[in-house]
Design an enzyme around this catalytic site. Structure first.
Site, PDB file in Angstrom:
ATOM      1  N   ARG A   1       0.765  -1.206  -0.105  1.00  8.42           N
ATOM      2  CA  ARG A   1      -0.083  -0.176   0.093  1.00  8.42           C
ATOM      3  C   ARG A   1       0.926   1.181   0.117  1.00  8.42           C
ATOM      4  O   ARG A   1       2.010   1.176   0.578  1.00  8.42           O
ATOM      5  CB  ARG A   1      -1.009  -0.050   1.276  1.00  8.42           C
ATOM      6  CG  ARG A   1      -2.143  -1.098   0.858  1.00  8.42           C
ATOM      7  CD  ARG A   1      -3.468  -0.282  -0.019  1.00  8.42           C
ATOM      8  NE  ARG A   1      -4.416  -1.199  -0.120  1.00  8.42           N
ATOM      9  CZ  ARG A   1      -4.285  -2.242  -1.005  1.00  8.42           C
ATOM     10  NH1 ARG A   1      -3.410  -2.608  -2.016  1.00  8.42           N
ATOM     11  NH2 ARG A   1      -5.576  -2.888  -1.048  1.00  8.42           N
TER      12      ARG A   1
ATOM     13  N   GLU B   1      -3.371   7.442  -4.265  1.00  9.90           N
ATOM     14  CA  GLU B   1      -3.427   7.413  -5.694  1.00  9.90           C
ATOM     15  C   GLU B   1      -4.778   7.582  -6.137  1.00  9.90           C
ATOM     16  O   GLU B   1      -5.887   7.395  -5.356  1.00  9.90           O
ATOM     17  CB  GLU B   1      -2.976   5.791  -5.885  1.00  9.90           C
ATOM     18  CG  GLU B   1      -3.862   4.670  -5.065  1.00  9.90           C
ATOM     19  CD  GLU B   1      -3.222   3.286  -5.318  1.00  9.90           C
ATOM     20  OE1 GLU B   1      -2.135   3.223  -5.131  1.00  9.90           O
ATOM     21  OE2 GLU B   1      -4.152   2.325  -5.663  1.00  9.90           O
TER      22      GLU B   1
ATOM     23  N   HIS C   1      -1.027   0.466 -10.021  1.00  8.87           N
ATOM     24  CA  HIS C   1      -1.657  -0.639  -9.115  1.00  8.87           C
ATOM     25  C   HIS C   1      -2.263  -1.643  -9.961  1.00  8.87           C
ATOM     26  O   HIS C   1      -3.385  -2.000  -9.806  1.00  8.87           O
ATOM     27  CB  HIS C   1      -2.836   0.336  -8.365  1.00  8.87           C
ATOM     28  CG  HIS C   1      -3.134  -0.685  -7.093  1.00  8.87           C
ATOM     29  ND1 HIS C   1      -3.761   0.011  -6.040  1.00  8.87           N
ATOM     30  CD2 HIS C   1      -3.032  -1.917  -6.726  1.00  8.87           C
ATOM     31  CE1 HIS C   1      -3.858  -0.717  -4.992  1.00  8.87           C
ATOM     32  NE2 HIS C   1      -3.467  -1.990  -5.481  1.00  8.87           N
TER      33      HIS C   1
HETATM   34  C1  DGY Z   1      -5.632  -5.777  -3.229  1.00  4.00           C
HETATM   35  O1  DGY Z   1      -6.780  -6.654  -3.552  1.00  4.00           O
HETATM   36  O2  DGY Z   1      -5.730  -5.288  -2.123  1.00  4.00           O
HETATM   37  C2  DGY Z   1      -5.213  -5.180  -4.289  1.00  4.00           C
HETATM   38  O3  DGY Z   1      -4.300  -3.989  -3.762  1.00  4.00           O
HETATM   39  C3  DGY Z   1      -5.653  -4.913  -5.506  1.00  4.00           C
HETATM   40  O4  DGY Z   1      -4.551  -5.336  -6.676  1.00  4.00           O
END
Ligand code: DGY
Length: 323
Positions: free
Chosen positions: A242, A271, A289
């Site tokens: 993250r 983001e 992402h």
């Molecule tokens: C999640 O599922 O948490 C991811 O970041 C999406 O790719």
């Protein structure tokens, strides 16, 4: 019996949306535009289940509801730091996620970022596309060899272990890790992975540091100036976890000063609004992402939400309940 009313906040893979239509009175988001907090709060009053995803902010303000009709937030994605789980609990709403099915693809992307940063792939491609490449020469765009190096994992959960597996068996890297929670010895043993007692120990020793811990307030700016300063000047930082785990300003300083040699980032605090300074740092690889972005994984994530909904409407505990 009338069908349960379900809302999904963004577009999902076609096959999953078709199944949702068959099973439920579902409201899709044809425009794929993010929903406002106010619309999401209203949805909690109007639907039997609301299915947000990782880019929705389901904070205390959204969850400021009394006697909501929805008693489940069946989120699409493994991370759930976008949901204030304390506020959800207070409102009497349970939360589920979609673990496991995206571990391999997210790990693949961590390795992609490692290689792109180490071998300056982003820079190289930009040079070619800009018609600036003047030909092969012994000193052109020299990168870093990762094979045989030390791969440090912060957060040795499913995704961290998949990334370590690729680094170890694919690139002959030694695996070291830190995780605040106990790790089953056999899971570390199969990779010859060695535990380190602190984050700092991993940062000092690793040639590549890959982040795999959850986001949210507990890990906010875990990677800061002081911790970046511990890394080797030849080291690479990879973040597929993250954005908020890394202090972007500190990272920009470290990349510009040569404190570390490169970074590969798939996630960003706030983001899609990326820290403006990152755009001009050549030795940072920036991806939008994409960790779980493969057709089969995005479908599998949808099926996982459907399983959770099915259990919930049957009166069972959703298998992926997290709060
Ligand atoms: C999640 O599922 O948490 C991811 O970041 C999406 O790719």
């Amino acid at each position: 019996m009338s069908k349960k009313k379900v809302l999904i906040t963004r577009r999902w893979p076609d096959v999953v949306e078709a199944k949702l239509k068959a099973l439920y009175d579902v409201t899709l988001n044809e425009t794929d535009m993010p929903m406002t907090g106010a619309a999401m709060r209203q949805a909690l009053m109007d639907y039997d289940a609301v299915c947000p995803t990782v880019s929705d902010k389901v904070d205390a303000a959204v969850l400021e509801v009394t006697e909501p009709r929805a008693k489940i937030l069946a989120s699409y994605g493994v991370g759930y730091s976008h949901i204030d789980t304390d506020a959800a609990k207070k409102a009497g709403i349970m939360v589920s996620n979609t673990p496991e099915v995206l571990s391999e693809c997210t790990a693949d992307l961590a390795i992609t970022l490692m290689l792109m940063a180490a071998r300056r792939a982003g820079e190289g491609e930009r040079e070619v596309r800009a018609h600036k490449w003047t030909g092969w020469r012994p000193t052109h765009m020299i990168g870093t060899k990762v094979s045989g190096g030390v791969f440090g994992v912060l957060g040795f959960g499913r995704i961290g272990r998949e990334a370590a597996k690729r680094a170890h068996f694919g690139f002959g890297m030694k695996i070291i890790y830190f995780d605040p929670f106990p790790v089953k010895p056999e899971l570390a043993a199969e990779l010859g992975a060695e535990k380190r007692d602190t984050i700092e120990d991993v940062l000092r020793e690793a040639d590549v540091v890959s982040l795999h811990m959850p986001g949210g307030k507990d890990n906010y700016h875990l990677i800061n100036d002081a911790r970046l300063a511990l890394m080797k000047p030849t080291a690479i930082l990879v973040n597929t976890a993250r954005g908020e785990v890394v202090d972007a300003k500190a990272l920009v300083r470290a990349l510009k000063a040569g404190t570390i040699v490169g970074a590969g980032l798939d996630v960003f605090e706030g983001e899609p609004n990326i820290d403006e300074d990152l755009y001009s740092v050549e030795n940072a690889v920036l991806l939008p992402h994409l960790g779980s972005a493969t057709a089969s994984t995005r479908e599998a994530m949808g099926w996982r939400v459907l399983n959770n909904l099915e259990a919930f409407f049957d009166g069972r505990t959703p298998p992926d309940r997290v709060a």
